[in-house]
Design an enzyme around this catalytic site. Structure first.
Site, PDB file in Angstrom:
ATOM      1  N   CYS A  21      -0.892  -4.598  -2.855  1.00  0.00           N
ATOM      2  CA  CYS A  21      -1.703  -5.540  -3.623  1.00  0.00           C
ATOM      3  C   CYS A  21      -0.808  -6.588  -4.281  1.00  0.00           C
ATOM      4  CB  CYS A  21      -2.500  -4.800  -4.688  1.00  0.00           C
ATOM      5  SG  CYS A  21      -3.645  -3.582  -4.027  1.00  0.00           S
ATOM      6  N   THR A  22      -1.438  -7.718  -4.618  1.00  0.00           N
ATOM      7  CA  THR A  22      -0.710  -8.747  -5.347  1.00  0.00           C
ATOM      8  C   THR A  22      -0.747  -8.390  -6.830  1.00  0.00           C
ATOM      9  OG1 THR A  22      -1.413 -10.368  -3.706  1.00  0.00           O
ATOM     10  CG2 THR A  22      -0.502 -11.211  -5.760  1.00  0.00           C
TER      11      THR A  22
END
Length: 718
Positions: free
Chosen positions: A583-584
């Site tokens: 994930c960012t």
């Protein structure tokens, strides 16, 4: 005092308390539940507010506000100020909240036991003397609730515990206060009450008090703890309380526990009380009532109470609904949380005002007609779309293959909770629907498609589907003027970068780290870059800086792309990664900052005389007052929130770039989709084609004597 009229004794009846809950209370409770409480169902201390009745037609309610809940860490001082400062008509009283995890557990609550437990607290505070020091505890209340956070609905029920006198109190007399005092006494009482209510915040918050009337008609307001002092000297003593009730023939609910205190602590059998009410914030003796009640405890019962420390009077107090029935209440906030529709006529107001003085050269027509393709409809994509619309861009296409997840709406501004239901709507479609709700005139389109990526090999049976996606992406880029690269992974930016370089499209990349961000515009394509649009300043700057990638002259004069500094081809960056690596994971403020800068960069390009061929600028290469109306036009902007700084950098193209160099673009033009498929399945092919493989081999065979001392110019070699 004036002579009292006599009337037969009747049972004293009280007007029940009524509740009102501000929507902000439920919103704050939802936040507290999600962020702090979790599944913890422990009782929560809360604060309710009520005030003396101030309207002969309407009773005051006990109200819950956002600040009724406990303050979060670091908020206590400000919240306390909110509770007290200037709130003479908001008397705080303590309460307890039992918030359950399920509707079933809410319905299964033993309401009788809870009410008895709260009544016991009141009884103990009466007998300990605490109620005389802090009389607000006499109005202690109880709230049970279930917060359905998925639907933003809340089930709740209030209880206002009242101790039952046995035998019940009887009413001897009840009439407007103006009829019970002489003119001098009435004037003195009004003045004393107004002074008491406004003299200090502490006094204004005390809902129960003593009214002492002297023989010379002088009236004084005293706290309950002064009861012994007020005895004797021929003074007439009344027991006053803030009465929220507006009825002319009944006192309000708070008097019930007040009478229990008077009976238990001072053994009085005849009580004269003042139902204090106001008008426009001042004492209103015409609305206020004075009554006389008889209370008594049989002698046997009195002895029993004295010996039995566990004795607690019976209690009543669960609130009735509007139909006077004993049922729970429910409120839904879903409707109030729907997005607000903006007026179309006001959409371009800010832009038009810019042209009056600040930016006369603003080209609204170019902004409204330009077609923007956003690759990625996540945190960056949503923010970029919103900022584009504020600049007057009306033609927006969003491409994404994902669905709206439960974690998205708070970070991704185009989605709501409803988009997460039933597995989640497709992001590109949901984002477009949201844009149209925000501004109906936007010409938005959503494309559900995944971007083929190097390092993610394609099985033979899927080749046709992937190649079709490649062709579709090619057509989309060809039909748009600007492409924003806003995807999560590095490799997903490779094919769009190649296609933009081939078509000479404006391409802007925005990428996030945890603390940092980079926003950059890609240079013009290598096979379309015309020498007549390059400025002398750019040529001079290029000769000064040089190019470490050994690029030839034409390449050096172009600005680089996202991949120009790489020495390896883009590969799979998602496999064998933990959740925080997939994930960012980034600070929430980064995406809005980077997105806004990306759009501002586009607006600068559109307003530059040579557009995509504009050279990179920064504060050291341009004067403080740039000739361009929007200021300098950087190539790269890199910022850090940990240091709260920002840099404008210039990076020129590399003839070894795996995405935009002339060798790669020429090979794509010659072989088409066969080249793309080979690059996807074998990323090292790009390294072979661009010479990166040979460059790495030559570096590995170098015999370099680094010396015993560090090279003071070592940084120049990086």
């Amino acid at each position: 005092m004036a002579e009292e009229s006599s009337s037969p004794s009747v049972l004293l009846q009280f007007a029940p308390f009524q509740s009102a809950v501000d929507d902000g209370f439920w919103r704050r409770l939802s936040s507290l539940k999600l962020d702090t409480l979790g599944i913890d169902q422990s009782p929560i201390p809360i604060t309710g507010f009520y005030a003396p009745c101030s309207n002969p037609q309407v009773s005051n309610y006990l109200t819950l506000l956002p600040e009724s809940l406990p303050p979060e860490a670091g908020e206590e001082a400000s919240v306390r100020g909110t509770l007290n400062l200037g709130n003479r008509n908001r008397c705080p009283v303590p309460g307890i909240l039992y918030n359950t995890n399920t509707l079933e557990s809410y319905r299964a609550i033993d309401k009788r036991s809870l009410l008895k437990a709260e009544a016991k607290k009141i009884w103990e505070e009466i007998n300990s003397g605490k109620a005389e020091e802090d009389s607000a505890v006499l109005s202690r209340f109880l709230l049970i609730s279930f917060a359905d956070l998925k639907k933003w609905s809340f089930h709740y029920w209030f209880a206002f515990p009242a101790l039952v006198l046995d035998p019940p109190a009887t009413l001897v007399n009840l009439q407007p206060a103006t009829q019970c005092f002489t003119l001098e006494e009435a004037e003195s009482l009004s003045a004393a009450c107004n002074k008491w209510r406004s003299s200090s915040l502490t006094a204004a918050d005390v809902p129960f008090f003593l009214v002492s009337v002297a023989s010379d008609s002088n009236v004084a307001i005293r706290p309950l703890r002064d009861w012994a002092v007020c005895q004797g000297d021929g003074r007439k003593l009344l027991f006053g309380f803030y009465d929220p009730c507006n009825l002319p023939n009944n006192p309000g609910w708070p008097l019930r526990n007040f009478l229990a205190l008077i009976c238990a602590r001072w053994s009085m059998e005849k009580v004269c009380f003042l139902c204090y009410r106001e008008k426009h914030g001042f004492a209103d003796l015409g609305l206020s009532l004075v009554g006389e009640a008889l209370i008594s405890v049989p002698q046997g019962r009195a002895a029993e109470i004295g010996k039995d420390t566990q004795y607690v009077p019976n209690a009543v107090g669960w609130e009735l609904n509007i139909e006077k029935k004993m049922v729970s209440r429910r409120i839904s906030l879903a409707q109030s949380m729907d997005p607000t529709r903006l007026a179309i006529s006001a959409a371009d107001l800010n832009l038009k005002l810019m042209r009056w003085r600040a930016l006369p050269s603003l080209n609204l027509n170019s902004l409204s007609t330009i077609k923007c393709l956003l690759l990625g409809a996540g945190t960056l994509g949503c923010q970029v779309a919103r900022v584009l619309m504020t600049w007057g861009v009306r033609k927006i296409t969003l491409l994404d293959s994902g669905r709206v997840a439960m974690s998205n709406p708070l970070r991704q501004s185009l989605y709501t909770f409803d988009d997460c239901l039933n597995g989640g709507n497709m992001k590109s479609v949901a984002a477009v629907n949201s844009l149209k709700r925000i501004f109906p005139a936007v010409e938005a389109e959503g494309v559900v498609m995944a971007i083929p990526m190097p390092g993610h090999p394609v099985p033979p049976q899927a080749e046709n589907s992937v190649l079709e996606d490649c062709r579709r992406l090619q057509d989309l880029i060809a039909s748009h003027d600007v492409v924003f690269l806003l995807t999560d992974t590095r490799e997903s930016r490779w094919l769009p970068t190649l296609l933009c370089a081939n078509s000479n499209k404006i391409a802007i990349t925005a990428a996030l780290g945890f603390n940092s961000y980079v926003v950059m515009r890609h240079g013009a394509g290598p096979l379309t870059c015309s020498s007549d649009v390059k400025s002398e300043a750019e040529d001079a700057l290029s000769s000064q800086i040089g190019n470490l990638s050994t690029a030839h002259v034409d390449e050096r004069q172009r600005l680089g792309c996202y991949f120009c500094n790489d020495v390896v081809a883009p590969i799979d960056s998602t496999s064998n990664r933990t959740l925080d690596q997939q994930c960012t994971v980034t600070r929430p403020g980064l995406a809005p900052i980077a997105s806004a800068i990306a759009v501002e960069l586009l607006v600068g390009i559109l307003h530059h005389p040579v557009g995509i061929h504009a050279p990179g600028e920064n504060a050291t290469t341009c004067s403080a007052t740039s000739e361009q109306p929007l200021g300098i036009l950087p190539h790269q902007i890199r910022g850090s929130l940990s240091q709260f700084n920002q840099m404008t950098l210039i990076g020129h193209s590399s003839n070894s770039c795996t995405a935009c160099c002339s060798n790669v673009v020429s090979e794509y033009r010659r072989r088409g989709m066969d080249f793309v498929l080979q690059a996807i399945n074998h990323p090292t092919y790009l390294e072979d084609l661009t010479g990166l493989t040979e460059l790495m081999k030559s570096m590995n065979t170098l015999d370099v004597d680094w010396g015993d001392e560090p090279d003071e110019n070592a940084d120049d070699m990086l």
